[in-house]
Design an enzyme around this catalytic site. Structure first.
Site, PDB file in Angstrom:
ATOM      1  N   ASN A 293       1.370  -2.200  -8.485  1.00 17.45           N
ATOM      2  CA  ASN A 293       0.480  -1.122  -8.930  1.00 17.45           C
ATOM      3  C   ASN A 293       0.383  -1.179 -10.456  1.00 17.45           C
ATOM      4  OD1 ASN A 293      -0.798   1.273  -9.552  1.00 17.45           O
ATOM      5  ND2 ASN A 293       0.902   2.591  -8.903  1.00 17.45           N
ATOM      6  N   TRP A 294      -0.753  -1.671 -10.931  1.00 21.01           N
ATOM      7  CA  TRP A 294      -0.906  -1.859 -12.385  1.00 21.01           C
ATOM      8  C   TRP A 294      -1.204  -0.554 -13.116  1.00 21.01           C
ATOM      9  CZ3 TRP A 294      -4.489  -6.853 -12.622  1.00 21.01           C
ATOM     10  CH2 TRP A 294      -3.797  -7.919 -12.022  1.00 21.01           C
ATOM     11  N   LYS A 295      -1.470   0.503 -12.384  1.00 24.37           N
ATOM     12  CA  LYS A 295      -1.783   1.811 -12.987  1.00 24.37           C
ATOM     13  C   LYS A 295      -2.914   1.643 -14.022  1.00 24.37           C
ATOM     14  CE  LYS A 295       2.855   3.240 -11.860  1.00 24.37           C
ATOM     15  NZ  LYS A 295       3.991   4.110 -12.094  1.00 24.37           N
TER      16      LYS A 295
ATOM     17  N   HIS B 180      -0.367   8.646  -4.505  1.00 26.55           N
ATOM     18  CA  HIS B 180       0.647   8.213  -5.481  1.00 26.55           C
ATOM     19  C   HIS B 180       1.140   9.445  -6.253  1.00 26.55           C
ATOM     20  CE1 HIS B 180       2.496   6.525  -9.042  1.00 26.55           C
ATOM     21  NE2 HIS B 180       2.738   5.475  -8.288  1.00 26.55           N
TER      22      HIS B 180
ATOM     23  N   GLU C 112       1.673  10.066  -9.228  1.00 30.84           N
ATOM     24  CA  GLU C 112       0.921  10.428 -10.437  1.00 30.84           C
ATOM     25  C   GLU C 112      -0.380  11.136 -10.078  1.00 30.84           C
ATOM     26  OE1 GLU C 112       1.246   6.506 -12.061  1.00 30.84           O
ATOM     27  OE2 GLU C 112       3.398   6.880 -12.243  1.00 30.84           O
TER      28      GLU C 112
ATOM     29  N   GLU D 297       8.672   6.780  -2.714  1.00 31.12           N
ATOM     30  CA  GLU D 297       8.828   6.671  -4.163  1.00 31.12           C
ATOM     31  C   GLU D 297       9.385   7.975  -4.722  1.00 31.12           C
ATOM     32  OE1 GLU D 297       6.112   3.468  -5.952  1.00 31.12           O
ATOM     33  OE2 GLU D 297       4.907   5.262  -5.764  1.00 31.12           O
TER      34      GLU D 297
ATOM     35  N   GLY E 232       9.057   4.770 -13.222  1.00 28.01           N
ATOM     36  CA  GLY E 232       8.834   4.542 -14.651  1.00 28.01           C
ATOM     37  C   GLY E 232       9.985   5.018 -15.519  1.00 28.01           C
TER      38      GLY E 232
ATOM     39  N   SER F 206      11.005   2.022 -10.281  1.00 30.57           N
ATOM     40  CA  SER F 206      11.815   1.127 -11.118  1.00 30.57           C
ATOM     41  C   SER F 206      12.376  -0.069 -10.354  1.00 30.57           C
ATOM     42  CB  SER F 206      12.934   1.904 -11.833  1.00 30.57           C
ATOM     43  OG  SER F 206      12.375   2.907 -12.668  1.00 30.57           O
TER      44      SER F 206
ATOM     45  N   GLY G 224       5.646  -0.923 -10.111  1.00 30.43           N
ATOM     46  CA  GLY G 224       4.772  -0.536 -11.222  1.00 30.43           C
ATOM     47  C   GLY G 224       4.994  -1.449 -12.407  1.00 30.43           C
ATOM     48  N   GLY G 225       5.800  -0.997 -13.344  1.00 33.20           N
ATOM     49  CA  GLY G 225       6.030  -1.710 -14.606  1.00 33.20           C
ATOM     50  C   GLY G 225       6.307  -3.201 -14.452  1.00 33.20           C
TER      51      GLY G 225
HETATM   52  P1  PGA Z   1       7.585   1.782 -11.570  1.00 31.88           P
HETATM   53  O1  PGA Z   1       6.363   2.462 -10.781  1.00 31.88           O
HETATM   54  O2  PGA Z   1       7.969   0.533 -10.837  1.00 31.88           O
HETATM   55  O3  PGA Z   1       7.065   1.516 -12.941  1.00 31.88           O
HETATM   56  O4  PGA Z   1       8.715   2.793 -11.561  1.00 31.88           O
HETATM   57  C1  PGA Z   1       6.324   2.436  -9.385  1.00 31.88           C
HETATM   58  C2  PGA Z   1       5.097   3.168  -8.885  1.00 31.88           C
HETATM   59  O5  PGA Z   1       4.736   4.194  -9.459  1.00 31.88           O
HETATM   60  O6  PGA Z   1       4.446   2.743  -7.912  1.00 31.88           O
END
Ligand code: PGA
Length: 253
Positions: A9-11, A97, A99, A169, A175, A215, A236-237
């Site tokens: 997930n590149w956000k 998600h 967010e 999650e 993050g 993470s 994500g990251g």
């Molecule tokens: P993260 O994000 O790996 O940066 O913690 C995961 C996500 O939100 O899908």
């Protein structure tokens, strides 16, 4: 057997150049694994979907969107329909998600409408669920996850559920660098499977894939994937660096 499934997930990251470069780098290194031993999806921002679809064509790597709207078309300024995503070669879509839930303010009910619309449009939704830190500390983890699953899957009959992936999650792990321990992930994954057995049936619960996210990285992917009920990772990251993401794919495969 549940085939491992890793999604990046590149956000709200990358640009027109780096999105294609990253997609190509992942597809090149993951070839031979992606599609065969492990399902891999890249989830870029909407505006780069088409070029990423083109970049990974015929490589076994799939593409997903970060969100969608539940209506088919019309006066919904700024929104994207399931048919539009399907039209450009998107297969997967994130729904709910954290967010979207906690920054943008999406309700459980809205997320449920999106999951139903995604399947209606021929997409494969990844329904994200997970508790806030205060909810975990207050012993509410299972109640929160149960509520999100119930509303998120409310519109679906058991026969539609084969299209769905669940992503657990924990919001406090996203993050933050603070990954859930493999045991913490496993506990909630088992709870999710039991809940789905009750809501639908045992067979479905045994077959559905449950990703962990929060993470996840090249260093912890193996230990997380070693858990019996962790079937993949939503990253994500660490999905923004091809080298790290490919290591995660390898760990999952
Ligand atoms: P993260 O994000 O790996 O940066 O913690 C995961 C996500 O939100 O899908």
């Amino acid at each position: 057997m549940r085939k491992p499934f890793v999604a990046g997930n590149w956000k709200m990251n990358t640009d027109s150049h780096s999105s294609v470069e990253l997609a190509q780098a992942v597809a090149n290194s993951a070839s031979g694994l992606a599609g065969d031993k492990v399902n891999v999806a890249l989830i870029p921002p909407f505006v780069y979907l088409q070029s990423v679809v083109k970049a990974v064509k015929s490589t076994g790597v799939s593409v997903g969107a970060q969100d969608l709207y539940f209506e088919a078309k019309g006066a919904f300024t700024g929104e994207i329909s399931p048919a539009m995503l399907k039209d450009i070669g998107c297969n997967y879509v994130l729904c709910g998600h954290s967010e979207r839930r906690h920054v943008i303010g999406e309700s459980d009910e809205l997320v449920g409408k999106k999951v139903t619309a995604a399947i209606g449009g021929g997409l494969l939704p990844i329904l994200c669920v997970g508790e806030l830190l205060a909810e975990r500390d207050g012993g509410q983890t299972e109640a929160v996850v149960a509520r999100q699953l119930k509303a998120g899957l409310a519109g679906l009959s058991a026969d539609k559920m084969s299209a769905v992936t669940i992503a657990y999650e924990p919001v406090w792990a996203i993050g933050t660098g603070r990954t859930a321990t493999p045991q913490q992930a496993q506990e909630v994954h088992v709870f999710i499977r039991r809940f789905l057995a009750g809501m639908f049936n045992e067979k479905l619960a045994a077959e559905i894939r449950i990703q962990y996210g929060g993470s996840a990285n090249a260093g912890n992917a193996k230990d997380l994937m070693a858990q019996a009920d962790v079937d993949g990772l939503l990253v994500g990251g660490a999905s923004l660096k091809a080298e790290d993401f490919v290591k995660i794919i390898q760990a999952a495969a």
